[in-house]
Motif scaffolding. Structure first.
Motif, PDB file in Angstrom:
ATOM      1  N   GLY A 147      74.482  44.310  31.196  1.00  0.00           N
ATOM      2  CA  GLY A 147      74.377  43.191  31.716  1.00  0.00           C
ATOM      3  C   GLY A 147      75.359  41.892  32.055  1.00  0.00           C
ATOM      4  O   GLY A 147      74.732  40.771  32.364  1.00  0.00           O
ATOM      5  N   LEU A 148      76.512  42.152  31.329  1.00  0.00           N
ATOM      6  CA  LEU A 148      77.424  41.232  31.397  1.00  0.00           C
ATOM      7  C   LEU A 148      77.837  40.414  33.138  1.00  0.00           C
ATOM      8  O   LEU A 148      77.489  41.381  33.463  1.00  0.00           O
ATOM      9  N   LYS A 149      77.883  39.395  33.484  1.00  0.00           N
ATOM     10  CA  LYS A 149      77.872  39.585  34.980  1.00  0.00           C
ATOM     11  C   LYS A 149      79.576  39.360  34.434  1.00  0.00           C
ATOM     12  O   LYS A 149      80.224  38.813  34.309  1.00  0.00           O
ATOM     13  N   THR A 150      80.385  40.048  35.625  1.00  0.00           N
ATOM     14  CA  THR A 150      81.705  40.293  35.783  1.00  0.00           C
ATOM     15  C   THR A 150      82.337  40.465  37.745  1.00  0.00           C
ATOM     16  O   THR A 150      81.700  41.016  38.089  1.00  0.00           O
ATOM     17  N   TYR A 379      72.017  25.158  34.657  1.00  0.00           N
ATOM     18  CA  TYR A 379      72.771  26.064  35.345  1.00  0.00           C
ATOM     19  C   TYR A 379      72.225  27.518  34.344  1.00  0.00           C
ATOM     20  O   TYR A 379      70.742  27.242  33.535  1.00  0.00           O
ATOM     21  N   GLU A 380      72.839  28.712  34.454  1.00  0.00           N
ATOM     22  CA  GLU A 380      72.628  29.428  34.257  1.00  0.00           C
ATOM     23  C   GLU A 380      72.881  29.663  32.768  1.00  0.00           C
ATOM     24  O   GLU A 380      73.424  29.324  31.690  1.00  0.00           O
ATOM     25  N   PHE A 381      71.270  30.442  31.967  1.00  0.00           N
ATOM     26  CA  PHE A 381      71.330  30.446  30.411  1.00  0.00           C
ATOM     27  C   PHE A 381      72.028  31.536  29.928  1.00  0.00           C
ATOM     28  O   PHE A 381      71.611  32.721  29.446  1.00  0.00           O
ATOM     29  N   ASP A 382      73.493  31.179  29.579  1.00  0.00           N
ATOM     30  CA  ASP A 382      74.085  32.233  28.988  1.00  0.00           C
ATOM     31  C   ASP A 382      74.784  31.830  27.869  1.00  0.00           C
ATOM     32  O   ASP A 382      75.180  30.516  27.477  1.00  0.00           O
ATOM     33  N   ALA A 383      73.898  31.874  26.802  1.00  0.00           N
ATOM     34  CA  ALA A 383      74.344  31.604  25.610  1.00  0.00           C
ATOM     35  C   ALA A 383      74.332  32.630  24.364  1.00  0.00           C
ATOM     36  O   ALA A 383      74.132  33.565  24.155  1.00  0.00           O
ATOM     37  N   LYS A 418      73.186  36.762  21.524  1.00  0.00           N
ATOM     38  CA  LYS A 418      74.021  36.823  23.163  1.00  0.00           C
ATOM     39  C   LYS A 418      72.319  36.921  24.455  1.00  0.00           C
ATOM     40  O   LYS A 418      71.947  38.404  24.349  1.00  0.00           O
ATOM     41  N   TYR A 419      72.745  35.424  24.922  1.00  0.00           N
ATOM     42  CA  TYR A 419      71.923  35.762  26.098  1.00  0.00           C
ATOM     43  C   TYR A 419      72.594  35.428  28.017  1.00  0.00           C
ATOM     44  O   TYR A 419      73.717  34.800  27.384  1.00  0.00           O
ATOM     45  N   VAL A 420      72.386  36.811  28.690  1.00  0.00           N
ATOM     46  CA  VAL A 420      73.244  36.347  30.050  1.00  0.00           C
ATOM     47  C   VAL A 420      72.013  36.361  31.135  1.00  0.00           C
ATOM     48  O   VAL A 420      71.183  36.554  31.035  1.00  0.00           O
TER      49      VAL A 420
END
Ligand code: GUN
Ligand code: FE
Length: 426
Positions: A147-150, A379-383, A418-420
């Motif tokens: 689920g990470l964005k790379t 913004y994209e919700f990355d937390a 953690k949220y992506v």
């Protein structure tokens, strides 16, 4: 509202500018359809039915971006740290990377890396793989599942490698690159390709011309290394006596930023005035890698100057030049080396502040991925949720103090959520 609409409660911190962090104590941060939708001291009526997670006074920060690291180097991090760059590459890096020809080696090795990256505070990363197409696809498959964005790059190198780690020639390197791009087209949601000429000494002119054609055909971003180490820079000058500075060696092939070619250059420790001017003109992102620059004796980048000039800059772990995968650690390293630089070499460049390194780790690097690295609306919700309960203290601390302590003291045990892009990883 979709399933990735929810709210988190805690002490919310995010950058609004390089020198400003906003703190919202014990507030609600709302995610609506994967995007930040606001911060509230009381949850508004219209959100009364969405799922809520109260973190019990934890700190909630934007996901961190690692702008530069080498996945195949993860499992030997912390070895060979008594060498300098070029010697270290030949002695440790190239022999290790050559093992990724074999998928039975790559599979467990990349799994170790991917599992640890998932547990870290990093939500976005731009990653070097190796020259091997199959192993690079395997790495991308594993990353996609987290689920990470790379961004992930199959590395190009057709000279100055080793017998085991070098592509036969420019044609072979280009055709493998095309095969890789075709193989993965449409395969991933989170994982994207990035063109990755290792560094100028690794790539012939013919290969750079091929990569330039591929870049234009597929509109891919680019990542590489720039002005990292004095020996490396002297070597590039020998290879390209007609250039005025290292960056021109990429720019002459159209692989140095500009319209349609987003580019990350790692290090920029010794960039000249002319090189800095071109970095600015082309909008190139600098990946500042303080731990790597210390470990392999590269030097200390003049980050204060880059911030003053308004350049795009983020942080990189540069595994395995850097031995720690933690971008929290990269923040404290960045402060520390900036102080040494100020004290020992240039008292005109003031050390970095907590605000500035937090900015680089979040918005600074995150913006390479779009609207990423902030909790401002849209913004994209990355937390990331950081729990400091195991770091007790008798005195009252401000939110800024708590954040700074976590940056210096936290390890993976403090990362409790953690949220992506609105998706919960844990
Ligand atoms: N320059 C070319 N390759 C590498 C690498 O793997 N690591 C670092 N730090 N610098 C490089
Ligand atoms: Fe690197």
């Amino acid at each position: 509202m979709t399933h990735n609409t929810f709210a988190l409660k805690g002490t919310i911190c995010f950058s609004t500018a390089p020198d400003t962090i906003q703190f919202h104590e014990d507030s609600w941060l709302v995610c609506e359809n994967g995007k930040c939708a606001g911060i509230f001291s009381e949850l508004p009526e219209k959100y009364s039915r969405i799922p809520c997670r109260d973190t019990n006074h934890c700190m909630i920060i934007p996901g961190l971006t690692d702008l530069h690291l080498h996945a195949p180097q993860y499992t030997y991090r912390g070895t060979g740290m008594d060498l300098e760059l070029l010697e270290w590459l030949n002695t440790y890096t190239f022999p290790e990377e050559s093992k990724y020809r074999d998928l039975t080696y790559a599979q467990p090795a990349y799994s170790i890396f991917v599992n640890d990256l998932k547990k870290s505070a990093t939500t976005r990363a731009s990653i070097f793989a190796t020259v091997h197409v199959e192993a690079t696809e395997l790495l991308m498959d594993l990353l996609e599942d987290t689920g990470l964005k790379t961004f992930v790059g199959k590395v190009n190198m057709d000279r100055n490698g080793s017998v085991q780690l070098q592509e036969a020639d420019a044609k072979a390197s280009a055709s493998d690159t095309r095969r890789w791009i075709r193989n993965i087209q449409g395969r991933y949601k989170n994982t994207k390709p990035i063109l990755t000429p290792r560094f100028t000494p690794s790539c012939t002119d013919e290969l750079m011309r091929e990569l330039s054609c591929i870049q234009q055909e597929y509109h891919l971003p680019v990542q590489s290394h720039l002005s990292e180490n004095p020996g490396e820079i002297a070597w590039v000058q020998e290879l390209y006596p007609n250039t005025h500075f290292y960056g021109e060696a990429y720019d002459q092939f159209g692989l140095f930023g500009g319209d349609g070619c987003p580019t990350i250059m790692a290090h920029c420790v010794y960039s000249s005035d002319e090189e800095i001017a071109l970095i600015k003109k082309r909008g190139v992102y600098i990946a500042h890698c303080p731990q790597s620059n210390t470990n392999i004796a590269s030097g200390i980048a003049p980050v204060r100057r880059y911030l003053n000039e308004g350049l795009h800059i983020g942080l990189g772990s540069d595994i395995a030049g850097g031995s720690s995968l933690s971008i929290l650690r990269a923040m404290s390293d960045a402060v520390q080396v900036s102080k040494l630089r100020w004290r020992l070499t240039d008292s005109t460049l003031r050390p970095l502040s907590l605000e500035e390194v937090f900015y680089m780790a979040t918005l600074g690097g995150g913006s390479f991925f779009g609207k990423v690295g902030s909790f401002e609306e849209g913004y994209e919700f990355d937390a990331v949720i950081l729990d400091d309960q195991n770091l007790p203290h008798p005195q009252k601390l401000s939110s800024r103090d708590r954040l700074e302590r976590l940056i210096y003291l936290a390890d993976d045990r403090n990362i409790t959520g953690k949220y992506v892009a609105g998706q919960k990883l844990f």
